[in-house]
Design an enzyme around this catalytic site. Structure first.
Site, mmCIF file in Angstrom:
data_model
loop_
_atom_site.group_PDB
_atom_site.id
_atom_site.type_symbol
_atom_site.label_atom_id
_atom_site.label_comp_id
_atom_site.label_asym_id
_atom_site.label_seq_id
_atom_site.Cartn_x
_atom_site.Cartn_y
_atom_site.Cartn_z
ATOM 1 N N ARG A 243 0.800 -1.230 0.000
ATOM 2 C CA ARG A 243 0.000 0.000 0.000
ATOM 3 C C ARG A 243 0.832 1.279 0.000
ATOM 4 O O ARG A 243 0.320 2.351 0.296
ATOM 5 C CB ARG A 243 -1.003 0.013 1.160
ATOM 6 C CG ARG A 243 -2.047 -1.100 1.082
ATOM 7 C CD ARG A 243 -3.239 -0.780 1.974
ATOM 8 N NE ARG A 243 -4.263 -1.816 1.826
ATOM 9 C CZ ARG A 243 -4.409 -2.846 2.658
ATOM 10 N NH1 ARG A 243 -3.587 -2.979 3.696
ATOM 11 N NH2 ARG A 243 -5.355 -3.737 2.465
ATOM 12 N N LYS B 58 2.557 11.370 -11.609
ATOM 13 C CA LYS B 58 1.806 10.431 -12.446
ATOM 14 C C LYS B 58 2.608 9.146 -12.579
ATOM 15 O O LYS B 58 3.766 9.171 -13.034
ATOM 16 C CB LYS B 58 1.563 11.008 -13.838
ATOM 17 C CG LYS B 58 0.354 11.879 -13.981
ATOM 18 C CD LYS B 58 0.158 12.211 -15.460
ATOM 19 C CE LYS B 58 -1.073 13.025 -15.709
ATOM 20 N NZ LYS B 58 -1.245 13.329 -17.155
ATOM 21 N N GLU C 229 8.854 17.612 -25.308
ATOM 22 C CA GLU C 229 8.128 18.093 -24.130
ATOM 23 C C GLU C 229 8.517 19.534 -23.792
ATOM 24 O O GLU C 229 7.701 20.305 -23.279
ATOM 25 C CB GLU C 229 8.372 17.170 -22.941
ATOM 26 C CG GLU C 229 7.860 15.747 -23.132
ATOM 27 C CD GLU C 229 6.336 15.629 -23.117
ATOM 28 O OE1 GLU C 229 5.660 16.638 -22.826
ATOM 29 O OE2 GLU C 229 5.831 14.528 -23.397
ATOM 30 N N LYS D 37 5.945 22.958 -15.046
ATOM 31 C CA LYS D 37 5.152 21.798 -14.627
ATOM 32 C C LYS D 37 4.820 21.867 -13.135
ATOM 33 O O LYS D 37 3.701 21.538 -12.731
ATOM 34 C CB LYS D 37 5.886 20.507 -14.959
ATOM 35 C CG LYS D 37 5.008 19.287 -14.721
ATOM 36 C CD LYS D 37 5.438 18.075 -15.473
ATOM 37 C CE LYS D 37 4.392 16.966 -15.311
ATOM 38 N NZ LYS D 37 4.807 15.709 -15.962
ATOM 39 N N GLU E 294 -5.184 16.319 -12.039
ATOM 40 C CA GLU E 294 -5.624 16.518 -13.424
ATOM 41 C C GLU E 294 -7.151 16.592 -13.569
ATOM 42 O O GLU E 294 -7.751 15.956 -14.428
ATOM 43 C CB GLU E 294 -5.062 15.401 -14.319
ATOM 44 C CG GLU E 294 -4.972 15.780 -15.795
ATOM 45 C CD GLU E 294 -4.234 14.753 -16.612
ATOM 46 O OE1 GLU E 294 -3.097 15.049 -17.002
ATOM 47 O OE2 GLU E 294 -4.779 13.655 -16.862
ATOM 48 N N ARG F 35 -4.272 21.049 -15.169
ATOM 49 C CA ARG F 35 -3.164 20.145 -15.488
ATOM 50 C C ARG F 35 -3.340 19.482 -16.859
ATOM 51 O O ARG F 35 -2.362 19.029 -17.463
ATOM 52 C CB ARG F 35 -3.013 19.085 -14.390
ATOM 53 C CG ARG F 35 -1.795 18.190 -14.606
ATOM 54 C CD ARG F 35 -1.497 17.310 -13.417
ATOM 55 N NE ARG F 35 -0.358 16.449 -13.698
ATOM 56 C CZ ARG F 35 0.262 15.702 -12.801
ATOM 57 N NH1 ARG F 35 -0.152 15.693 -11.545
ATOM 58 N NH2 ARG F 35 1.292 14.951 -13.136
ATOM 59 N N ASN G 227 -1.184 18.030 -21.602
ATOM 60 C CA ASN G 227 -1.429 16.964 -22.562
ATOM 61 C C ASN G 227 -1.584 17.478 -23.992
ATOM 62 O O ASN G 227 -1.995 16.711 -24.875
ATOM 63 C CB ASN G 227 -2.680 16.169 -22.169
ATOM 64 C CG ASN G 227 -2.438 15.307 -20.948
ATOM 65 O OD1 ASN G 227 -1.716 14.336 -20.994
ATOM 66 N ND2 ASN G 227 -3.055 15.686 -19.836
ATOM 67 N N HIS H 94 -0.846 15.213 -26.981
ATOM 68 C CA HIS H 94 -0.802 13.843 -26.484
ATOM 69 C C HIS H 94 -2.016 12.998 -26.838
ATOM 70 O O HIS H 94 -1.931 11.768 -26.785
ATOM 71 C CB HIS H 94 -0.606 13.848 -24.960
ATOM 72 C CG HIS H 94 0.789 14.169 -24.533
ATOM 73 N ND1 HIS H 94 1.407 15.353 -24.850
ATOM 74 C CD2 HIS H 94 1.701 13.451 -23.820
ATOM 75 C CE1 HIS H 94 2.629 15.364 -24.348
ATOM 76 N NE2 HIS H 94 2.837 14.224 -23.726
ATOM 77 N N HIS I 21 -0.233 10.090 -28.326
ATOM 78 C CA HIS I 21 -0.267 8.780 -27.672
ATOM 79 C C HIS I 21 -0.891 7.729 -28.577
ATOM 80 O O HIS I 21 -0.453 6.566 -28.592
ATOM 81 C CB HIS I 21 -1.066 8.868 -26.367
ATOM 82 C CG HIS I 21 -0.241 9.222 -25.178
ATOM 83 N ND1 HIS I 21 -0.792 9.605 -23.975
ATOM 84 C CD2 HIS I 21 1.100 9.247 -24.984
ATOM 85 C CE1 HIS I 21 0.169 9.860 -23.104
ATOM 86 N NE2 HIS I 21 1.331 9.648 -23.694
ATOM 87 N N HIS J 1 8.684 8.303 -27.619
ATOM 88 C CA HIS J 1 7.548 9.091 -27.142
ATOM 89 C C HIS J 1 7.534 10.489 -27.759
ATOM 90 O O HIS J 1 6.506 10.939 -28.294
ATOM 91 C CB HIS J 1 7.602 9.188 -25.618
ATOM 92 C CG HIS J 1 6.539 10.070 -25.042
ATOM 93 N ND1 HIS J 1 5.216 9.699 -24.972
ATOM 94 C CD2 HIS J 1 6.607 11.330 -24.512
ATOM 95 C CE1 HIS J 1 4.509 10.676 -24.425
ATOM 96 N NE2 HIS J 1 5.322 11.678 -24.132
#
Length: 346
Positions: A104, A126, A168, A205, A215, A219, A223, A226, A230, A246
């Site tokens: 956990r 993330k 980025e 960031k 997000e 936030r 993206n 993306h 993606h 990427h």
């Protein structure tokens, strides 16, 4: 929000370890960071467990997590232990996910070694893995205990990896700093000031993530490029063609999504032209054929920004500005990809 330190690792890592009393330490590294970066860390570490995995996005799945969890379990790691993620975005995302879910949650620190990880993936909490081909489909939000960035690690990278991470940086400038966008686009890749750009991207960031950690709103601007990027990256991973890094896929996404923003009258022709011209000068053209378009569009239905079956994008809203939760139709995305194909700069 995690503390981010940009300094030689020989200074930042001992200072971090001295401030805690961890019961055990593990280092997760891939084949590349084991060879080029781990030797610099090893003398600074007490007795520790090394977990070495294969490099590449293809390893970012649940089976590799099982290897990591098994190594921690066999070494009797408890909840007072620490995981050091030494690598790029794959190591940081997956190693952090494993630490955040082991018993956990145990402490972890990001030690990013690629430009992509230093300017983006390591900051913001993330974490996740790919699932059935979908990028970062399984994951959590969990801030690391610290992020230790040493720009000297960038000297271990091939030019293609630097170029990938630069996407980025371009994104951060386009969405949040028009002045810096004007500066970077007047320089070639080998003329960029990497330490300064790393600090600049981290600051952007951190500011955005501090306002919206999970997000729900702002936030999402991070993206930009993306949604389609993606989808393109995921599609190429399934094809027997040259694999895209990427940043190379995000470059495709930024051009296509800039065109969508232009069609929606969010940006003018000048910004569209400047965006596509500079990105093509850095990345060249990724060849897309007719049969690629529909499978790529289908993949956007799994994008994490979506609402129901509606695709929601983050789109440029002028130089240094970005809107989020913009509804985009399949026909608009198709036209964006067709615009990219039509440029055909090769």
């Amino acid at each position: 929000m995690s503390t981010v330190t940009i300094a030689p690792i020989t200074e930042s890592l001992p200072a971090f370890l001295d401030s805690y009393d961890f019961s055990a330490i593990a280092v997760i590294a891939d084949n590349h960071t084991f060879r080029f970066c781990y030797p610099e860390l090893k003398p600074m570490l007490p007795k520790h467990t090394l977990v070495r995995i294969k490099a590449g996005e293809e390893q970012k799945h649940i089976a590799t997590c099982e290897l990591i969890w098994d190594a921690l379990t066999r070494a009797n790691f408890d909840r007072h232990s620490l995981v050091l993620n030494l690598g790029g975005g794959v190591i940081g995302d997956m190693g952090g996910f494993c630490a955040a879910t082991y018993k956990r949650g145990i402490a972890f620190a990001q030690l990013p070694t690629t430009l992509l990880a230093q300017v983006d993936a390591s900051v913001g909490g993330k974490l996740g893995i790919d699932f059935r081909g979908y990028k970062n489909h399984i994951g959590v939000f969990q801030q690391p205990n610290t992020v230790l960035i040493d720009p000297s690690f960038l000297t271990t990278l091939p030019e293609r990896e630097l170029r990938s991470g630069f996407a980025e940086i371009i994104k951060h400038c386009l969405i949040a700093d028009a002045g810096m966008w004007d500066e970077i686009r007047r320089r070639d890749l080998d003329e960029q000031d990497w330490p300064a750009l790393v600090a600049h991207s981290v600051a952007i960031k951190q500011r955005v993530v501090a306002e919206d950690p999970t997000e729900k709103g702002l936030r999402k601007i991070l993206n930009f490029g993306h949604t389609l990027g993606h989808a393109v990256e995921t599609y190429f991973l399934t094809q027997h063609r040259k694999r895209l890094l990427h940043g190379e896929a995000i470059a495709v996404g930024m051009v296509a999504e800039a065109f969508i923003a232009f069609q929606k009258k969010k940006i003018d022709q000048e910004l569209l032209n400047a965006t596509e011209e500079y990105i093509f000068s850095v990345y060249g053209n990724v060849r897309l054929v007719d049969d690629d378009i529909e499978p790529i569009l289908a993949l956007t239905l799994q994008d994490k920004k979506n609402r129901g079956r509606e695709v929601r994008m983050s789109l440029l809203d002028g130089p240094g500005s970005c809107a989020f939760d913009v509804l985009v139709t399949p026909s608009e995305m198709r036209r964006g990809l067709e615009f990219y194909r039509g440029l055909n700069k090769n």
